[in-house]
Design a protein around this motif. Structure first.
Motif, PDB file in Angstrom:
ATOM      1  N   PHE B  78      88.115  23.735  63.744  1.00 60.33           N
ATOM      2  CA  PHE B  78      87.387  23.835  62.478  1.00 60.33           C
ATOM      3  C   PHE B  78      88.357  24.100  61.328  1.00 60.33           C
ATOM      4  CE2 PHE B  78      84.862  26.209  59.314  1.00 60.33           C
ATOM      5  CZ  PHE B  78      83.862  25.288  59.085  1.00 60.33           C
ATOM      6  N   ILE B  79      89.277  25.029  61.551  1.00 58.61           N
ATOM      7  CA  ILE B  79      90.263  25.355  60.506  1.00 58.61           C
ATOM      8  C   ILE B  79      91.118  24.131  60.208  1.00 58.61           C
ATOM      9  CG2 ILE B  79      92.200  26.860  59.903  1.00 58.61           C
ATOM     10  CD1 ILE B  79      89.529  28.318  60.067  1.00 58.61           C
ATOM     11  N   GLN B  80      91.523  23.419  61.271  1.00 60.08           N
ATOM     12  CA  GLN B  80      92.333  22.209  61.065  1.00 60.08           C
ATOM     13  C   GLN B  80      91.570  21.155  60.274  1.00 60.08           C
ATOM     14  OE1 GLN B  80      93.445  21.147  65.021  1.00 60.08           O
ATOM     15  NE2 GLN B  80      95.439  22.194  64.907  1.00 60.08           N
ATOM     16  N   ALA B  81      90.291  20.985  60.645  1.00 61.01           N
ATOM     17  CA  ALA B  81      89.477  20.001  59.939  1.00 61.01           C
ATOM     18  C   ALA B  81      89.307  20.399  58.478  1.00 61.01           C
ATOM     19  CB  ALA B  81      88.108  19.865  60.612  1.00 61.01           C
ATOM     20  N   LEU B  82      89.123  21.692  58.268  1.00 60.59           N
ATOM     21  CA  LEU B  82      88.974  22.190  56.905  1.00 60.59           C
ATOM     22  C   LEU B  82      90.242  21.921  56.107  1.00 60.59           C
ATOM     23  CD1 LEU B  82      86.776  23.655  55.345  1.00 60.59           C
ATOM     24  CD2 LEU B  82      87.861  25.818  55.928  1.00 60.59           C
ATOM     25  N   GLN B  83      91.386  22.173  56.736  1.00 61.78           N
ATOM     26  CA  GLN B  83      92.665  21.903  56.068  1.00 61.78           C
ATOM     27  C   GLN B  83      92.796  20.425  55.741  1.00 61.78           C
ATOM     28  OE1 GLN B  83      95.317  23.559  58.956  1.00 61.78           O
ATOM     29  NE2 GLN B  83      95.572  25.481  57.844  1.00 61.78           N
ATOM     30  N   PHE B  84      92.406  19.584  56.716  1.00 58.20           N
ATOM     31  CA  PHE B  84      92.456  18.143  56.470  1.00 58.20           C
ATOM     32  C   PHE B  84      91.617  17.796  55.256  1.00 58.20           C
ATOM     33  CE2 PHE B  84      90.375  14.024  56.812  1.00 58.20           C
ATOM     34  CZ  PHE B  84      91.457  13.177  56.906  1.00 58.20           C
ATOM     35  N   ASN B  85      90.363  18.289  55.234  1.00 56.66           N
ATOM     36  CA  ASN B  85      89.462  17.941  54.131  1.00 56.66           C
ATOM     37  C   ASN B  85      89.962  18.444  52.783  1.00 56.66           C
ATOM     38  OD1 ASN B  85      87.260  17.618  56.410  1.00 56.66           O
ATOM     39  ND2 ASN B  85      86.496  16.686  54.534  1.00 56.66           N
ATOM     40  N   LEU B  86      90.548  19.652  52.776  1.00 54.51           N
ATOM     41  CA  LEU B  86      91.014  20.189  51.495  1.00 54.51           C
ATOM     42  C   LEU B  86      92.182  19.365  50.973  1.00 54.51           C
ATOM     43  CD1 LEU B  86      90.651  24.038  52.046  1.00 54.51           C
ATOM     44  CD2 LEU B  86      89.189  22.493  50.728  1.00 54.51           C
ATOM     45  N   LYS B  87      93.141  19.083  51.860  1.00 54.65           N
ATOM     46  CA  LYS B  87      94.294  18.275  51.457  1.00 54.65           C
ATOM     47  C   LYS B  87      93.820  16.893  51.002  1.00 54.65           C
ATOM     48  CE  LYS B  87      98.684  16.599  53.373  1.00 54.65           C
ATOM     49  NZ  LYS B  87      99.472  16.460  54.614  1.00 54.65           N
ATOM     50  N   TYR B  88      92.934  16.305  51.817  1.00 53.88           N
ATOM     51  CA  TYR B  88      92.403  14.972  51.519  1.00 53.88           C
ATOM     52  C   TYR B  88      91.709  14.967  50.164  1.00 53.88           C
ATOM     53  CZ  TYR B  88      90.006  10.561  52.583  1.00 53.88           C
ATOM     54  OH  TYR B  88      89.552   9.273  52.565  1.00 53.88           O
ATOM     55  N   SER B  89      90.878  16.001  49.924  1.00 53.04           N
ATOM     56  CA  SER B  89      90.108  16.043  48.683  1.00 53.04           C
ATOM     57  C   SER B  89      91.022  16.185  47.475  1.00 53.04           C
ATOM     58  CB  SER B  89      89.117  17.207  48.699  1.00 53.04           C
ATOM     59  OG  SER B  89      88.260  17.079  49.787  1.00 53.04           O
ATOM     60  N   VAL B  90      92.063  17.013  47.590  1.00 46.44           N
ATOM     61  CA  VAL B  90      92.966  17.203  46.456  1.00 46.44           C
ATOM     62  C   VAL B  90      93.604  15.873  46.075  1.00 46.44           C
ATOM     63  CG1 VAL B  90      95.150  18.236  45.739  1.00 46.44           C
ATOM     64  CG2 VAL B  90      93.428  19.634  46.884  1.00 46.44           C
ATOM     65  N   PHE B  91      94.130  15.157  47.070  1.00 46.53           N
ATOM     66  CA  PHE B  91      94.765  13.864  46.783  1.00 46.53           C
ATOM     67  C   PHE B  91      93.737  12.854  46.261  1.00 46.53           C
ATOM     68  CE2 PHE B  91      98.201  15.332  49.612  1.00 46.53           C
ATOM     69  CZ  PHE B  91      99.275  15.013  48.808  1.00 46.53           C
ATOM     70  N   LEU B  92      92.553  12.864  46.893  1.00 41.61           N
ATOM     71  CA  LEU B  92      91.532  11.890  46.486  1.00 41.61           C
ATOM     72  C   LEU B  92      91.088  12.125  45.049  1.00 41.61           C
ATOM     73  CD1 LEU B  92      89.677   9.593  47.616  1.00 41.61           C
ATOM     74  CD2 LEU B  92      87.938  11.347  47.862  1.00 41.61           C
ATOM     75  N   VAL B  93      90.800  13.383  44.722  1.00 38.91           N
ATOM     76  CA  VAL B  93      90.313  13.697  43.375  1.00 38.91           C
ATOM     77  C   VAL B  93      91.395  13.368  42.354  1.00 38.91           C
ATOM     78  CG1 VAL B  93      89.635  15.571  41.844  1.00 38.91           C
ATOM     79  CG2 VAL B  93      88.646  15.403  44.126  1.00 38.91           C
ATOM     80  N   ALA B  94      92.637  13.782  42.632  1.00 37.21           N
ATOM     81  CA  ALA B  94      93.730  13.502  41.701  1.00 37.21           C
ATOM     82  C   ALA B  94      93.875  11.994  41.525  1.00 37.21           C
ATOM     83  CB  ALA B  94      95.022  14.117  42.214  1.00 37.21           C
ATOM     84  N   GLY B  95      93.866  11.269  42.629  1.00 37.20           N
ATOM     85  CA  GLY B  95      94.027   9.817  42.566  1.00 37.20           C
ATOM     86  C   GLY B  95      92.909   9.158  41.785  1.00 37.20           C
TER      87      GLY B  95
END
Lengths: 279, 301
Positions: B78-95
């Protein structure tokens, strides 16, 4: 001034052309590959096909589940839209005018429906599947009801937002002439809602046609219930090595939407934007 | 005189009642569907999250908040998935915000071929995410390595989405490829609402382009930015279709939605997966709330 503007324009062209290549290249590869045999792809992947080889398409089109996938997707999309057209505009009208006449109940209903936009899908995903199973509605008809239920949040929000800009003086005049609420709605208000109807139908139509998660949860058990998105996904797993086939499958499944986009791009672009800007 | 006013009064009164009842009837079908298919499943979900139900059979026990405690204290996935989503979201939103805004500015210029570019740039929005995901899965598998080998770019020489370090960026690229279309369109629509005489007046006052951008364009674009941000964050935290079509969650790309799906349908941990979903739901609600508060505070009057 003029020289600098020209330089900016040049840079703009450069960026837009690079972007266009990034968008077109995957589409070019996809379409070229569908007209090649496996041997031809292996030897020359990037060139245009030497001849229009139709074998891939023949195989896809004769795939036994494709007709179900097309049938189900069309059935679900068409009936969801029709049901929405039947239920949502009167409901939104009632809520909008109920609030206008300071009906506390309708204000409460408005916020109650709005809540649905913020409820995350995953929380209700599993119970929803169980519920539909218990009602023996894990089938395309069940999907129509689900999409209709989902429309009560977002579509209602868009319709009510639009109706706020439609003056009530016309309907007041109709009431004084003795028209009933139902008559007034269908004869006076509904024709005025045409622009927002188009917007909502385009947004919902695309969303339903392209939806993957809900069909995956509700319809994946039997291949006669597959939608086009499920068909593409399952076909890809089945023919993973044969990319000529895999690409043909994607083209066959996306063709209606692409043709629709090319024919109605103005309406589609307008429809997609109008709703979201109001949100 | 009195009779006519009384009859008018009575008529308007009965009409109000007829109106009220008609309004209620018009709302009823939607209300029933909404309660049955949205509210009821949420309540059922919260109830099941407090049990140990596996999703199969009818036997289960009430276990209180045990599932929640397990998710929060003892679940590395769960923590790993959460980390994935947070990292993913930061790049996605910025992009999405940066590239989308630049594209909108470019597409708003008076260039030859503007209609062509607009048509092309918005086309990805009408395709299904699953189609785009599957197209790129093949491209990453067959096409990109060939280009990488030909041009001697080592990062591209192997399949990008079949390596732990790069898979997330492979998925992000595809998400941007398709996901940029609508935000660009929204920014473009927003740009067109800015009154042109504001720029003319600013030019006469001697404001340079950058100053005009900061004092006119950005404030006017705040409402659009707010919508785009909310949509992008929601997409980032909910990403499922692309992951499902490209990696199925392998190579460190298990998103929360993917994990919940796997727990519920592949590992038979039904009640546990709902506890995860409730926690993520709360997180998304919190982020949306903060975002709406923040961007509303910055809106132009």
């Amino acid at each position: 001034m003029n020289a600098s503007k020209r330089r900016v324009n040049l840079l703009a062209y450069l960026i837009l052309i690079v972007g266009s290549i990034l968008i077109l290249f995957p589409l070019y590869i996809t379409i070229c590959t569908t007209f090649k045999t496996q041997a031809e792809s292996a030897s020359s992947f990037f060139t245009l096909p030497k001849s229009l080889y139709l074998g891939n398409y023949q195989q896809i089109l004769s795939h036994p589940t494709l007709k179900f996938a097309y049938g189900n997707t069309i059935y679900i999309t068409v009936f969801s839209l029709l049901a929405e057209l039947l239920v949502m505009p009167p409901m939104s009208f009632a809520i909008s005018r109920g609030m206008h006449h300071r009906g506390k109940l309708f204000k409460a209903l408005y916020f109650f429906f709005l809540l649905g936009i913020f409820l995350p899908f995953q929380v209700r995903m599993m119970p929803l599947m169980k519920l539909l199973g218990d009602l023996s509605m894990l089938n395309p008809t069940g999907m129509v009801l689900l999409y209709l239920a989902h429309a009560t949040c977002e579509s209602m929000f868009l319709y009510v937002g639009y109706l706020e800009s439609v003056s009530t003086s016309l309907e007041e005049a109709a009431y004084i002439d003795g028209a009933s609420t139902v008559q007034t709605f269908y004869q006076i208000i509904l024709p005025l809602m045409r622009p927002i109807l188009a917007t909502v139908m385009i947004r919902e139509g695309l969303a339903i046609w392209n939806d993957y998660m809900l069909p995956l949860i509700c319809l994946n058990r039997s291949n006669t219930m597959w939608t086009l998105t499920l068909f593409q996904y399952n076909f890809q797993s089945e023919f993973n090595v044969d990319y000529n086939q895999a690409f043909s499958c994607l083209v066959v499944a996306s063709l209606p939407v692409i043709v629709l986009y090319i024919v109605m791009q103005k309406q589609i672009i307008g429809g997609l934007t109008n709703g979201a800007v109001k949100e | 005189m009195t009779t006519s006013s009384a009859s008018h009064k009575r008529r308007s009164h009965t009409m109000r009642k007829e109106q009220y009842l008609t309004y209620l009837l018009m709302t009823l079908p939607g209300f029933v569907l909404y309660c049955v298919f949205l509210i009821l499943p949420i309540l059922m979900g919260i109830y099941y999250s407090l049990t140990d139900w596996t999703g199969i059979g009818t036997n289960f026990n009430f276990v209180g908040i045990e599932n929640y405690i397990k998710v929060l204290t003892n679940d590395r996935r769960f923590i790993q998935a959460l980390q994935f989503n947070l990292k993913y979201s930061v790049f996605l939103v910025a992009g999405i915000v940066i590239i989308g805004f630049i594209l909108a500015l470019l597409l708003n210029r008076e260039l030859k071929g503007r209609t062509f570019f607009r048509t092309l740039y918005f086309m990805p929005a009408v395709l299904s995410m699953i189609t785009v995901g599957l197209v790129f899965k093949q491209i990453y598998f067959y096409v990109l390595p060939k280009i990488g080998q030909a041009l001697n770019i080592s990062v591209l020489a192997d399949n990008v989405i079949a390596r732990k370090e790069t898979a997330i960026y492979g998925i992000l690229f595809v998400h941007l490829w398709q996901g940029l279309a609508l935000p660009t369109l929204l920014f473009l629509a927003g740009l067109q609402t800015i009154p042109q005489d504001m720029y003319e007046a600013a030019s006469i006052d001697g404001a340079n382009a950058w100053h005009q951008f900061r004092t006119i364009t950005v404030p006017y674009m705040m409402p659009t930015l707010s919508v785009v941000l909310i949509l992008a964050v929601k997409q980032g935290l909910n990403v499922f279709d692309y992951v499902s079509s490209m990696t199925k969650g392998s190579y460190n790309t298990t998103s929360i939605a993917m994990l919940i799906y796997q727990n519920a349908f592949e590992r038979n941990r039904f009640s546990y997966s709902i506890a995860q979903a409730v926690l993520i739901g709360l997180l998304i609600a919190l982020i949306s709330f903060i975002q709406i508060r923040y961007t509303n505070g910055k809106k132009v009057d």
